[in-house]
Design an enzyme around this catalytic site. Structure first.
Site, PDB file in Angstrom:
ATOM      1  CG  LEU A 186      46.261  51.640  43.728  1.00  0.00           C
ATOM      2  CD1 LEU A 186      47.699  51.776  43.709  1.00  0.00           C
ATOM      3  CD2 LEU A 186      45.946  50.875  42.716  1.00  0.00           C
ATOM      4  CB  SER A 187      43.053  53.468  49.635  1.00  0.00           C
ATOM      5  OG  SER A 187      42.659  53.332  51.150  1.00  0.00           O
ATOM      6  N   PRO A 188      41.954  50.102  50.247  1.00  0.00           N
ATOM      7  CG  PRO A 188      43.206  48.652  51.675  1.00  0.00           C
ATOM      8  CD  PRO A 188      43.532  49.334  50.860  1.00  0.00           C
TER       9      PRO A 188
END
Length: 199
Positions: A11-13
């Site tokens: 989920l990490s940009p």
């Protein structure tokens, strides 16, 4: 030969913005990578962090400036407010774990494909068909979404404990087997220099 434990959430940009630079760096130095997807929302409270929704508005305002800036700097597309974020990270994480165990495909490509699905393609990585498309494109059996579920769940939980014990507190986070730690896609150059013996 150096070995790198790569801790991240799908989920990490910032993990998305890392692209495949880690894989390029590892190849350049003959280093191996162990991919360790984890539950970042469970990691934050154990290591002094806060989920984005609980952060001070000033921090979130900065994040809203910093992400597009970093994306532009490295020439990558980014949707700051993707349609399916946050979503259930477990299915895609289990699939990555199963793919790593199975071998035979492009694991770095798979990880980036999953992250790109969130931050560029407006896809929900909690959906089996989205994860299966990513597996197939990276040269893995799409059936891993089912066959790897049990082992994936066990390893996913173990990765969280490994992260806490290793001093990891964010994503992406790189831990070299000599004890050196690097947090953030903007520290990949430092990792490269470290592996070259220059830092």
């Amino acid at each position: 030969m150096a070995q790198i434990d790569y801790y991240f959430t799908v989920l990490s940009p910032y993990a998305y913005l890392a692209g495949q630079r880690l894989e390029e760096i590892a190849a350049r130095h003959g280093a191996s990578i162990t991919y360790k997807p984890l539950d970042i929302m469970a990691l934050f409270p154990r290591t002094g962090g806060l989920a984005p929704k609980d952060r001070h508005p000033a921090r979130m305002e900065y994040r809203a400036q910093e992400l597009p800036r970093q994306a532009k700097k490295i020439g990558m597309p980014l949707n700051l407010r993707p349609a399916f974020w946050p979503t259930n990270a477990a299915p895609a994480s289990y699939a990555i774990i199963a793919a790593q165990e199975a071998g035979g495909g492009d694991l770095g490509g798979l990880v980036h494909s999953v992250l790109r699905a969130v931050w560029v393609e407006e896809k929900d990585i909690a959906e089996d068909d989205v994860v299966q498309d990513c597996l197939k494109a990276a040269g893995f059996d799409p059936g891993l979404t089912f066959s790897g579920m049990l082992a994936g769940a066990e390893t996913y939980a173990a990765n969280l404990e490994d992260a806490v014990n290793a001093g990891v507190f964010g994503s992406p986070f790189y831990v070299v087997d000599d004890g050196a730690k690097f947090w953030g896609q903007d520290r990949l150059e430092d990792l490269d220099l470290h592996l070259a013996g220059k830092l």
